[in-house]
Design a protein around this motif. Sequence first.
Motif, mmCIF file in Angstrom:
data_model
loop_
_atom_site.group_PDB
_atom_site.id
_atom_site.type_symbol
_atom_site.label_atom_id
_atom_site.label_comp_id
_atom_site.label_asym_id
_atom_site.label_seq_id
_atom_site.Cartn_x
_atom_site.Cartn_y
_atom_site.Cartn_z
ATOM 1 N N LYS A 155 0.937 -1.235 -0.001
ATOM 2 C CA LYS A 155 -0.072 -0.009 0.014
ATOM 3 C C LYS A 155 0.925 1.180 -0.002
ATOM 4 N N PHE A 156 0.310 2.147 -0.822
ATOM 5 C CA PHE A 156 1.060 3.471 -1.001
ATOM 6 C C PHE A 156 -0.043 4.429 -1.131
ATOM 7 N N ASN A 157 0.261 5.801 -0.388
ATOM 8 C CA ASN A 157 -0.558 7.016 -0.757
ATOM 9 C C ASN A 157 0.297 8.065 -0.944
ATOM 10 N N ASN A 158 -0.320 8.915 -1.767
ATOM 11 C CA ASN A 158 0.286 10.314 -2.289
ATOM 12 C C ASN A 158 -0.679 11.468 -1.896
ATOM 13 N N LEU A 159 -1.682 11.364 -1.230
ATOM 14 C CA LEU A 159 -2.411 12.265 -0.432
ATOM 15 C C LEU A 159 -2.013 12.774 0.901
ATOM 16 N N LEU A 160 -2.167 13.988 0.951
ATOM 17 C CA LEU A 160 -1.893 14.751 2.442
ATOM 18 C C LEU A 160 -2.771 13.843 3.484
ATOM 19 N N PRO A 161 -2.238 13.278 4.424
ATOM 20 C CA PRO A 161 -2.644 12.361 5.457
ATOM 21 C C PRO A 161 -3.742 13.374 6.366
ATOM 22 N N TYR A 162 -4.828 12.870 6.838
ATOM 23 C CA TYR A 162 -5.888 13.485 7.828
ATOM 24 C C TYR A 162 -5.144 14.051 8.970
ATOM 25 N N VAL A 163 -4.654 12.945 9.690
ATOM 26 C CA VAL A 163 -3.961 13.554 10.906
ATOM 27 C C VAL A 163 -3.016 14.361 10.978
ATOM 28 N N GLU A 164 -1.861 14.361 10.135
ATOM 29 C CA GLU A 164 -0.864 15.515 9.994
ATOM 30 C C GLU A 164 -1.394 16.730 9.512
ATOM 31 N N SER A 165 -2.258 16.637 8.519
ATOM 32 C CA SER A 165 -2.956 17.829 7.817
ATOM 33 C C SER A 165 -3.762 18.507 8.882
ATOM 34 N N THR A 166 -4.589 18.040 9.588
ATOM 35 C CA THR A 166 -5.467 18.489 10.714
ATOM 36 C C THR A 166 -4.622 19.285 11.608
ATOM 37 N N ARG A 167 -3.575 18.448 12.054
ATOM 38 C CA ARG A 167 -2.694 18.945 13.274
ATOM 39 C C ARG A 167 -1.822 20.248 12.508
ATOM 40 N N ALA A 168 -1.546 20.286 11.420
ATOM 41 C CA ALA A 168 -0.778 21.463 10.999
ATOM 42 C C ALA A 168 -1.552 22.661 10.831
ATOM 43 N N ALA A 169 -2.794 22.442 10.190
ATOM 44 C CA ALA A 169 -3.832 23.765 10.071
ATOM 45 C C ALA A 169 -4.288 24.204 11.493
ATOM 46 N N LEU A 170 -4.711 22.986 12.291
ATOM 47 C CA LEU A 170 -5.161 23.651 13.597
ATOM 48 C C LEU A 170 -4.033 24.393 14.377
ATOM 49 N N LYS A 171 -2.877 23.700 14.510
ATOM 50 C CA LYS A 171 -1.777 24.572 14.971
ATOM 51 C C LYS A 171 -1.637 26.238 14.665
ATOM 52 N N TYR A 172 -1.735 26.030 13.060
ATOM 53 C CA TYR A 172 -1.514 27.437 12.577
ATOM 54 C C TYR A 172 -2.711 28.296 12.915
ATOM 55 N N MET A 173 -4.016 27.970 12.929
ATOM 56 C CA MET A 173 -5.119 28.577 13.403
ATOM 57 C C MET A 173 -5.003 29.148 14.859
ATOM 58 N N MET A 174 -4.712 28.151 15.699
ATOM 59 C CA MET A 174 -4.863 28.523 16.998
ATOM 60 C C MET A 174 -3.630 29.672 17.286
ATOM 61 N N GLY A 175 -2.475 29.447 16.801
ATOM 62 C CA GLY A 175 -1.660 30.436 16.810
ATOM 63 C C GLY A 175 -2.099 31.981 16.283
ATOM 64 N N TRP A 176 -2.520 31.740 15.091
ATOM 65 C CA TRP A 176 -2.832 33.034 14.519
ATOM 66 C C TRP A 176 -3.869 33.947 14.927
ATOM 67 N N LYS A 177 -5.115 32.987 15.618
ATOM 68 C CA LYS A 177 -6.071 33.685 15.881
ATOM 69 C C LYS A 177 -6.525 33.593 17.396
ATOM 70 N N ASN A 178 -5.399 32.970 18.007
ATOM 71 C CA ASN A 178 -5.646 32.812 19.437
ATOM 72 C C ASN A 178 -6.865 32.362 19.957
ATOM 73 N N PHE A 179 -7.403 31.156 19.407
ATOM 74 C CA PHE A 179 -8.525 30.493 19.930
ATOM 75 C C PHE A 179 -8.333 29.872 21.139
ATOM 76 N N GLN A 180 -9.295 29.925 21.996
ATOM 77 C CA GLN A 180 -9.447 29.310 23.299
ATOM 78 C C GLN A 180 -9.999 27.980 23.615
ATOM 79 N N LYS A 181 -11.508 27.907 22.748
ATOM 80 C CA LYS A 181 -12.124 26.898 22.910
ATOM 81 C C LYS A 181 -12.705 26.096 21.450
ATOM 82 N N PRO A 182 -11.515 25.406 20.868
ATOM 83 C CA PRO A 182 -11.734 24.691 19.929
ATOM 84 C C PRO A 182 -12.615 23.421 20.005
#
Length: 399
Positions: A155-182
């Motif tokens: 098995k091989f995958n060339n798509l952006l994985p859900y776990v890693e992409s969710t983590r990266a996007a969430l980390k960026y949004m939390m830092g950028w907008k200073n959200f407190q209650k995700p």
Amino acid sequence: MSKLFSAFGLAMGAVALTCLPAAAQTKVTNDGVSANEIVIGTHQDLSGPIKVWGVPVSNGMKMAVEEINAAGGVQGRKIKMILEDNGYDPKKAVLATQKMVERDKIFAMIGPMGSPTVLAAQDTLFDAGVLQLFPLTAAEFTFKFDPAKPQERLKFNNLLPYVESTRAALKYMMGWKNFQKPCIMHQDDEYGKNVLDGFNQQLTAMKVQPASITSYKRGASDFSAQVAKMKSDGCDLVVLGTVIRETIGAMTEARKLGWDVTFLGATPTNVLEVPTLGKDAVEGLYAASGFEIPYEDTAKGKVHDWLINYKKMFGTDANTQAIIGYNAVMTFAFYADKAGKDLTGQKMLDSLESGDKFLDIFNSPPTRFSKTDHLANTITQVQQVKGGRWVLVKDNLMF
């Protein structure tokens, strides 16, 4: 890795054996390869709840097959693609896969659609020694493999994985907008659970407690209870482990309640249909993504030509899904060509694990695999719906 061929396996010509560490063996089929043809298979949702993914993905795949064959094929062999409808139903996916393996004798399964459907059918492939390449799901089970289970090496995958992409996007949004209650609303299947895992892992790393976690059954259309709960819990950022209609449904419900909250979608929300169908209800939506969506009036060069040709072939505009389907077949053809004139299952596996890079025409991150890592990349973007279009907000994100 060393090679071990049995005399009987060579005589039969159907299965090649590869020696892995600890003497584990991976069998790889040679079915589907003849002097003039390579038979590949795929199962897509052409009639069910995510046919807005399955139809354009299969169109993109058909377009790639036509282009490759018109140019002479792969090392002189034309590609024959067997397409089956899985209806986003795991049972149908299993039956379709059994048919393609046993009757059609496919060489590889390319770009099969959906987390629950791919998961249900993949053991049928592995038992037969059929490669599972670039499925239309970025769930971890599609690329993580246990060396003690040699067939998982297929098995091989060339798509952006859900776990890693969710983590990266969430980390960026939390830092950028200073959200407190995700909080998160996710589909109750393998896809949604992967998004939930990424959400939980990132919040744990940031030492933040989720304000609310809610789910829905695959195929649901009413999200009033979930949205009301998240609003009551005081969420200031909603992560969506949803697909197209569920994204629109959740955001429409929030608008009805007058709830002005920021939404961040997982990668399957980053498609043209969300702003096209959702209109004002999804304006402002953020989403994790792997590449910028091209638009005909701004695209240039090969990408512009590709968009025009797609519209001529199928009578509709190309979208993210069509690009992914097209790239799945083009990626397969690249590595099959690298495998050489004497194509076998073993040589295809070696080619995939060679470390050679495939570069598409859409300026996506390069696709590259190794013997120990069957995931292409984890580089994430964040895009946002503005004026009915997806626009890039931030690139090159990692968690």
